[in-house]
Design an enzyme around this catalytic site. Structure first.
Site, PDB file in Angstrom:
ATOM      1  N   HIS A  40      38.103 -86.744 -27.811  1.00  0.00           N
ATOM      2  CA  HIS A  40      38.659 -85.677 -27.177  1.00  0.00           C
ATOM      3  C   HIS A  40      40.254 -85.788 -27.140  1.00  0.00           C
ATOM      4  CE1 HIS A  40      34.684 -84.553 -25.069  1.00  0.00           C
ATOM      5  NE2 HIS A  40      34.558 -85.880 -25.018  1.00  0.00           N
TER       6      HIS A  40
ATOM      7  N   LYS B  55      28.367 -79.198 -31.000  1.00  0.00           N
ATOM      8  CA  LYS B  55      28.279 -80.010 -29.875  1.00  0.00           C
ATOM      9  C   LYS B  55      27.264 -79.383 -28.615  1.00  0.00           C
ATOM     10  CE  LYS B  55      28.672 -83.643 -27.058  1.00  0.00           C
ATOM     11  NZ  LYS B  55      29.969 -83.937 -26.673  1.00  0.00           N
TER      12      LYS B  55
ATOM     13  N   HIS C  32      25.161 -84.148 -25.775  1.00  0.00           N
ATOM     14  CA  HIS C  32      25.470 -85.045 -24.661  1.00  0.00           C
ATOM     15  C   HIS C  32      23.957 -85.123 -23.991  1.00  0.00           C
ATOM     16  CE1 HIS C  32      27.922 -85.989 -20.994  1.00  0.00           C
ATOM     17  NE2 HIS C  32      26.832 -85.991 -20.570  1.00  0.00           N
TER      18      HIS C  32
ATOM     19  N   HIS D 120      27.530 -91.027 -27.178  1.00  0.00           N
ATOM     20  CA  HIS D 120      27.630 -92.019 -26.062  1.00  0.00           C
ATOM     21  C   HIS D 120      26.613 -92.585 -25.468  1.00  0.00           C
ATOM     22  CE1 HIS D 120      27.760 -88.410 -24.042  1.00  0.00           C
ATOM     23  NE2 HIS D 120      29.047 -88.095 -24.395  1.00  0.00           N
TER      24      HIS D 120
ATOM     25  N   ASP E 154      34.923 -91.521 -27.408  1.00  0.00           N
ATOM     26  CA  ASP E 154      34.579 -90.754 -26.284  1.00  0.00           C
ATOM     27  C   ASP E 154      35.823 -91.050 -25.598  1.00  0.00           C
ATOM     28  OD1 ASP E 154      33.782 -88.594 -24.939  1.00  0.00           O
ATOM     29  OD2 ASP E 154      32.444 -89.944 -23.630  1.00  0.00           O
TER      30      ASP E 154
HETATM   31  O1  DOR Z   1      33.600 -88.642 -19.337  1.00  0.00           O
HETATM   32  C1  DOR Z   1      33.536 -87.756 -19.993  1.00  0.00           C
HETATM   33  N1  DOR Z   1      34.592 -86.984 -20.488  1.00  0.00           N
HETATM   34  N2  DOR Z   1      32.266 -87.478 -20.398  1.00  0.00           N
HETATM   35  C2  DOR Z   1      32.096 -86.111 -21.399  1.00  0.00           C
HETATM   36  O2  DOR Z   1      31.296 -85.724 -21.776  1.00  0.00           O
HETATM   37  C3  DOR Z   1      33.410 -85.321 -21.463  1.00  0.00           C
HETATM   38  C4  DOR Z   1      34.701 -86.050 -21.538  1.00  0.00           C
HETATM   39  C5  DOR Z   1      35.816 -85.131 -21.311  1.00  0.00           C
HETATM   40  O3  DOR Z   1      35.954 -84.141 -21.795  1.00  0.00           O
HETATM   41  O4  DOR Z   1      36.550 -85.496 -20.338  1.00  0.00           O
HETATM   42 ZN    ZN Z   2      32.903 -86.679 -25.026  1.00  0.00          ZN
END
Ligand code: DOR
Ligand code: ZN
Length: 343
Positions: free
Chosen positions: A16, A99, A136, A174, A247
Site C-alpha cells: 500500500h 483485488k 483478502h 497475507h 502489506d
Molecule cells: O492491516 C491492513 N491494512 N490490512 C489490510 O487489509 C489493509 C491495510 C490498509 O490499507 O491499511
Molecule cells: Zn494489504
C-alpha cells in the site's frame, strides 16, 4: 555465521502506498529495496478502471527518486459491479491482477464484494485473460470470532471459488494461520500465498505487551504462536507457492494511536531487513532469495529481476518516525534496532 547475503533484487507482491504527498515518503523506501511492487488499489475512491490504474501508476513513478529503477505493478479493486469488459482494457494497460476485498473486511473496503457470485462474469473474463485474483481471505460476519475469520473464509469462500474457477490464478494474500498455510501447500499450481514480514516475526502478544501497541495492529490480525511457526515453516520450506508481500500499510500515527485505531503495519522502511531477520531466526537464509525474488515473479508469469541487493548483519536503528504529508508515520518497531541492514 553468515555476515552478508546478496540476492537477486526482490519483488514486494503486496504493498500500500496511498496517494498524494504520502507517496513521497513511502515510495522511496520500497524503491530502495525492491525492483517491483504490486500496488494495492484501496484508495478512496478505489482504483476500479484501467484508466485510473494508469494515472495512479504515473503518480507513483513521479515519487521514485532519480537513479532508482522501480516498477509499480498495478491492480484493480474488484466490486460487485466491475464490468467484465473492463478486463480486456486492464490487460492492455498492463494491469496484472484484481483485488477482492470482502465488503467491510479492512481499510477502505466499503466498496468491496458483498457476494463473490456477483463477480462471476468478471472472474470468467479474468480467467480467460490470465489476470490474477488476489484475495483478502477473511469473512466479515460479526458473529465469527476475529481470530477465526481466515480459517472460515477457506471453507466457505475459497474452496467453492477454486472449484468454480480452477484455472484462475489466485493469491491468498497475507496469510496468517496454519490452516491457510496448509491449504495453500496442498493446493494445485493455480494457488499461491503472500506472507508479510511482521506475521513471520510476531504473534498476537506483540499487540498487548506492556499495554496496547497500536502499531502492531493489522488485518488479518496477528495470531497465536502456533500459527506464526506454521507461516515460518511455509516460507522457509522451499515451496514455490509462498512469496514475500509486505502489506506495508502506512497510516498517520495519530489515526493509529486512536480510540479506534486504523489497521496496518508500516514496514517498507526496513522490509528486507525484517524478512532476513525472520529467515535468519529459522536458520534458513539460504531460502530467502527464492521467497523474495523468484517465487512471486514465477507465479505471476513475470521475468525475474536482474541486479542484486546485499544485506549485512549489522545493527542499525531506523528513524523513529517519518514526515507523512502533514502528519507523522511511525514504522513498526519504531526506535528499535534491527540486526540486518541493506547496504
Ligand atoms: O492491516 C491492513 N491494512 N490490512 C489490510 O487489509 C489493509 C491495510 C490498509 O490499507 O491499511
Ligand atoms: Zn494489504
Amino acid at each position: 555465521m553468515t555476515q552478508e547475503i546478496t540476492l537477486t533484487r526482490p519483488d514486494d507482491m503486496h504493498l500500500h502506498v496511498r496517494d498524494g504527498a504520502a507517496l513521497n515518503t513511502v515510495v522511496p523506501h520500497t524503491a530502495a529495496e525492491f525492483a517491483r511492487a504490486l500496488i494495492m488499489p484501496n484508495l478512496k475512491p478505489p482504483v476500479t478502471t484501467a484508466a485510473q490504474a494508469l494515472d495512479y501508476k504515473q503518480r507513483i513513478l513521479a515519487a521514485v527518486p532519480s537513479g532508482l529503477a522501480f516498477e509499480p505493478l498495478m491492480t484493480l479493486y474488484l466490486t460487485d459491479n466491475l464490468p467484465a469488459d473492463e478486463i480486456a482494457r486492464a490487460k492492455d494497460a498492463g494491469v496484472v491482477a484484481l483485488k477482492l476485498y470482502p465488503a467491510g473486511a479492512t481499510t477502505n473496503s466499503d466498496a468491496g464484494v458483498t457476494d463473490i457470485r456477483k463477480t462471476y462474469k468478471t472472474l470468467e473474463a479474468m480467467q480467460r485473460a490470465g489476470l490474477l485474483l488476489l484475495v483478502h481471505g477473511e469473512v466479515t460476519a460479526s458473529e465469527i470470532d476475529l481470530f477465526d475469520r481466515e480459517a472460515v473464509f477457506i471453507d466457505t469462500q475459497l474452496i467453492p471459488l477454486r472449484r468454480d474457477f480452477p484455472e484462475l490464478k489466485v493469491v491468498f494474500e497475507h496469510i496468517t494461520t496454519r490452516e491457510a498455510a496448509q491449504y495453500v501447500a496442498q493446493s494445485d499450481a493455480f494457488t499461491a500465498a503472500s506472507i508479510t514480514a511482521h506475521h513471520l516475526l510476531y504473534n498476537r502478544n506483540a499487540i498487548f505487551t506492556g499495554g496496547v501497541r497500536p502499531h502492531f495492529y493489522c488485518l488479518p490480525v496477528l495470531k497465536r504462536e502456533t500459527h506464526r511457526l506454521a507461516l515460518v515453516q511455509a516460507a522457509t520450506s522451499g515451496s514455490a507457492k509462498f512469496f514475500a508481500g509486505t502489506d506495508s500499510a502506512p497510516h498517520p500515527a495519530h489515526l493509529k494511536e486512536h480510540a479506534s485505531g486504523c489497521a496496518g503495519c508500516y514496514t517498507a522502511h526496513a522490509a528486507m531487513p525484517m524478512y532476513a531477520e525472520a529467515f535468519d531466526n529459522a536458520n534458513a537464509l539460504d531460502k530467502l532469495e527464492a521467497f523474495t525474488s523468484f517465487n512471486g515473479a514465477d507465479f505471476y508469469g513475470l521475468a525475474r529481476n536482474t541486479g542484486t541487493l546485499t544485506l549485512r548483519r549489522e545493527r542499525w536503528t531506523p528513524a523513529e518516525s517519518f514526515a507523512f504529508g502533514d502528519a507523522q508515520l511511525k514504522p513498526l518497531r519504531s526506535g528499535e534496532s534491527l540486526p540486518w541492514r541493506v547496504i
